[in-house]
Scaffold this active site. Structure first.
Site, PDB file in Angstrom:
ATOM      1  N   ARG A   8       0.893  -1.162   0.148  1.00 25.60           N
ATOM      2  CA  ARG A   8       0.050  -0.029  -0.121  1.00 25.60           C
ATOM      3  C   ARG A   8       0.890   1.245  -0.150  1.00 25.60           C
ATOM      4  O   ARG A   8       2.238   1.355   0.216  1.00 25.60           O
ATOM      5  CB  ARG A   8      -0.932   0.102   1.285  1.00 25.60           C
ATOM      6  CG  ARG A   8      -0.222   0.029   2.609  1.00 25.60           C
ATOM      7  CD  ARG A   8      -1.195  -0.229   3.546  1.00 25.60           C
ATOM      8  NE  ARG A   8      -0.489   0.214   4.995  1.00 25.60           N
ATOM      9  CZ  ARG A   8      -0.264   1.279   5.589  1.00 25.60           C
ATOM     10  NH1 ARG A   8      -1.055   2.203   5.212  1.00 25.60           N
ATOM     11  NH2 ARG A   8       0.191   1.281   6.811  1.00 25.60           N
ATOM     12  N   ARG A  65      -2.389  10.585   2.713  1.00 27.03           N
ATOM     13  CA  ARG A  65      -2.912  11.190   4.002  1.00 27.03           C
ATOM     14  C   ARG A  65      -3.567  12.538   3.343  1.00 27.03           C
ATOM     15  O   ARG A  65      -3.114  13.618   2.880  1.00 27.03           O
ATOM     16  CB  ARG A  65      -2.099  11.957   4.781  1.00 27.03           C
ATOM     17  CG  ARG A  65      -2.408  12.438   6.218  1.00 27.03           C
ATOM     18  CD  ARG A  65      -1.209  12.757   7.157  1.00 27.03           C
ATOM     19  NE  ARG A  65      -0.576  11.354   7.753  1.00 27.03           N
ATOM     20  CZ  ARG A  65       0.702  11.504   8.025  1.00 27.03           C
ATOM     21  NH1 ARG A  65       1.161  12.436   8.373  1.00 27.03           N
ATOM     22  NH2 ARG A  65       0.943  10.322   8.584  1.00 27.03           N
ATOM     23  N   ARG A 115      20.441  -6.017   1.363  1.00 28.21           N
ATOM     24  CA  ARG A 115      20.912  -4.733   0.741  1.00 28.21           C
ATOM     25  C   ARG A 115      21.709  -3.839   1.618  1.00 28.21           C
ATOM     26  O   ARG A 115      21.428  -4.069   2.903  1.00 28.21           O
ATOM     27  CB  ARG A 115      19.689  -3.793   0.176  1.00 28.21           C
ATOM     28  CG  ARG A 115      18.805  -4.363  -0.849  1.00 28.21           C
ATOM     29  CD  ARG A 115      19.804  -4.074  -2.295  1.00 28.21           C
ATOM     30  NE  ARG A 115      19.845  -2.579  -2.758  1.00 28.21           N
ATOM     31  CZ  ARG A 115      20.595  -2.207  -3.629  1.00 28.21           C
ATOM     32  NH1 ARG A 115      21.509  -2.967  -4.170  1.00 28.21           N
ATOM     33  NH2 ARG A 115      20.622  -0.978  -3.838  1.00 28.21           N
ATOM     34  N   ARG A 141      19.197  10.304   0.142  1.00 22.59           N
ATOM     35  CA  ARG A 141      18.881  11.471   0.967  1.00 22.59           C
ATOM     36  C   ARG A 141      19.937  12.022   1.483  1.00 22.59           C
ATOM     37  O   ARG A 141      21.081  11.368   1.483  1.00 22.59           O
ATOM     38  CB  ARG A 141      17.858  11.013   2.227  1.00 22.59           C
ATOM     39  CG  ARG A 141      18.317  10.038   2.898  1.00 22.59           C
ATOM     40  CD  ARG A 141      17.422   9.294   3.976  1.00 22.59           C
ATOM     41  NE  ARG A 141      17.917   8.406   4.778  1.00 22.59           N
ATOM     42  CZ  ARG A 141      17.293   7.911   5.789  1.00 22.59           C
ATOM     43  NH1 ARG A 141      16.058   8.514   6.225  1.00 22.59           N
ATOM     44  NH2 ARG A 141      17.754   7.054   6.538  1.00 22.59           N
ATOM     45  N   GLU A 198      23.592   9.693   1.888  1.00 23.10           N
ATOM     46  CA  GLU A 198      23.185   8.136   2.102  1.00 23.10           C
ATOM     47  C   GLU A 198      23.054   7.377   0.709  1.00 23.10           C
ATOM     48  O   GLU A 198      22.089   7.711  -0.251  1.00 23.10           O
ATOM     49  CB  GLU A 198      21.801   7.884   2.908  1.00 23.10           C
ATOM     50  CG  GLU A 198      21.942   6.633   3.171  1.00 23.10           C
ATOM     51  CD  GLU A 198      20.617   6.500   4.263  1.00 23.10           C
ATOM     52  OE1 GLU A 198      19.712   5.778   3.914  1.00 23.10           O
ATOM     53  OE2 GLU A 198      20.619   7.027   5.177  1.00 23.10           O
ATOM     54  N   TYR A 207      13.674  -6.879   9.174  1.00 28.86           N
ATOM     55  CA  TYR A 207      13.892  -5.672   9.349  1.00 28.86           C
ATOM     56  C   TYR A 207      13.000  -5.002  10.566  1.00 28.86           C
ATOM     57  O   TYR A 207      11.821  -5.246  10.261  1.00 28.86           O
ATOM     58  CB  TYR A 207      13.617  -4.625   8.137  1.00 28.86           C
ATOM     59  CG  TYR A 207      13.860  -3.175   8.373  1.00 28.86           C
ATOM     60  CD1 TYR A 207      14.878  -2.636   8.129  1.00 28.86           C
ATOM     61  CD2 TYR A 207      12.658  -2.507   8.668  1.00 28.86           C
ATOM     62  CE1 TYR A 207      15.202  -1.378   8.612  1.00 28.86           C
ATOM     63  CE2 TYR A 207      12.714  -1.202   8.777  1.00 28.86           C
ATOM     64  CZ  TYR A 207      14.127  -0.630   8.863  1.00 28.86           C
ATOM     65  OH  TYR A 207      14.162   0.722   9.258  1.00 28.86           O
ATOM     66  N   ASP A 210      11.892  -1.663  12.988  1.00 28.65           N
ATOM     67  CA  ASP A 210      11.922  -0.501  13.626  1.00 28.65           C
ATOM     68  C   ASP A 210      12.499  -0.574  15.051  1.00 28.65           C
ATOM     69  O   ASP A 210      12.311  -1.527  15.461  1.00 28.65           O
ATOM     70  CB  ASP A 210      10.653   0.184  13.368  1.00 28.65           C
ATOM     71  CG  ASP A 210      10.336   0.658  11.898  1.00 28.65           C
ATOM     72  OD1 ASP A 210      11.161   1.064  11.231  1.00 28.65           O
ATOM     73  OD2 ASP A 210       9.059   0.749  11.886  1.00 28.65           O
TER      74      ASP A 210
END
Length: 372
Positions: A173, A177, A250, A281, A301, A349, A351
């Site tokens: 998805r 917003r 990666r 970024r 980066e 991965y 958070d």
């Protein structure tokens, strides 16, 4: 007789949670890490009085109350809100995709209904039934303008492949917003620990001994009976000397520089979405803590292909790697002494808040302690 109850491999945030809770119930731990510092990928280095996130931007955010209450024992968090901006050619857009983004992209758009209609028209124009790749999936969700300017180049840099060659499943998805709201996260709590993450992780370890610049395989060969149990937060395949094959990742490469200016880009994180720009970024670290230092530190980066010896950042959880990881888990379950945990041990991965929450589950399974 073992010297410690636990040998903990890796000195990151998952290890710090376990070591802290083990000490509270009278268990002894020794922590080792191959790097010359603690805190893993959230390590911050003081440069020009600025806490520089050496392994990329880390913004703490969570909706898990027990995680938020837990980390606040070790650090005071500021009220930093992640509001990145994206650069496409000479255009500047707010992220995440919100009404500020849409009104800039389509000047005639002012209301949520107008934005929804514009996206719906472009989705219909794309005419995609069942998406067969990432490009088709994105076009079927947000239309061509948002895809071309803000998704395509950035994603291709991240993965090192054309969007048409990436599976549709990568983008399940793409949240839009329909409010004028640049807060990237919807989580209840977010911020940066004042004084940096290294200071927070150091407080978590407390008096637990930590040996840096130490390779696990060499250390355990010389000290086979150092501990009754091993909590291994490194790569699971590496711990078995890749006997079943190598898991794939990666990686990232960072280039930092000190600039003799007070404010370089006006925001902590600015994304560059054109594929022709080699970095994804630029991070200006002082803005994470509202710094007023006379100089600034920026970091570019760069996504990178991973090869053995590089730092593994993002697991490639495709069918081949998931199957191989399951084989390593099965191998580990037959031995019993080693428990694999954290981002690398779990080949997942995380958070930061999810890594801490997973460490809580490990604490409960190993120590019988429930963290409320």
């Amino acid at each position: 007789m073992s010297q410690y109850d636990y040998l903990i491999v890796g000195a990151g945030i998952s290890s710090a949670v376990f070591a802290h809770e083990a000490a509270k119930v009278g268990k002894t731990c020794l922590v080792i890490d191959r790097r010359p510092h603690i805190a893993g990928n959230v390590y911050c280095e003081d440069i020009e009085g600025i806490n520089v996130h050496k392994y990329g931007a880390h913004i703490f955010h969570t909706s898990i109350r027990r995680v938020w209450d837990y980390v606040n024992q070790f650090a005071e968090f500021n009220n930093y809100v992640n509001s990145p901006v994206a650069v496409y050619k000479d255009e500047l857009y707010n992220l995440p995709f919100n009404m500020n983004t849409f009104s800039k992209m389509w000047p005639e758009v002012r209301t949520p209904e107008q934005a929804k209609a514009k996206i719906a028209a472009q989705v219909a124009e794309a005419g995609i039934g069942e998406p067969s790749n990432l490009e088709e999936q994105a076009l079927s969700l947000v239309g061509r303008d948002v895809y071309e300017k803000l998704i395509k180049g950035y994603t291709e840099k991240q993965w090192g492949r054309d969007c048409k060659d990436l599976p549709a499943s990568i983008i399940k998805r793409l949240p839009c917003r329909f409010r004028y709201d640049n807060n990237y996260f919807n989580d209840r709590w977010q911020g940066i620990p004042m004084g940096g993450y290294t200071k927070m992780v150091e407080a978590m370890f407390g008096d637990t001994p930590v040996k840096l610049n130490t390779e696990y395989r060499e250390f355990i060969a010389q000290n086979p009976d150092v501990a009754d149990r091993v909590i291994y937060c490194g790569p699971i395949d590496e711990s078995y000397d890749y006997q079943l094959g190598r898991l794939e990742y990666r990686s990232l490469r960072f280039e930092s520089e000190i600039l003799d200016e007070e404010n370089h880009q006006g925001n902590a994180v600015v994304n560059y979405t054109e594929r022709e720009v080699p970095y994804t970024r630029i991070i200006e670290h002082k803005h994470f803590e509202y710094g007023t230092q006379p100089k600034t530190v920026i970091t570019r980066e760069y996504p990178a292909d991973w090869k053995p010896g590089d730092e593994p950042y993002y697991p490639i959880n495709d069918e081949r790697n998931s199957s191989l990881y399951a084989q390593y888990v099965d191998l580990a379950s037959k031995e019993g002494k080693v428990v694999f945990a954290g981002r690398l041990g779990g080949y997942k991965y995380y958070d930061m808040d999810k890594a801490i929450d997973a460490a809580f589950d490990l604490v409960e399974a190993e120590l019988g302690v429930t963290i409320a």
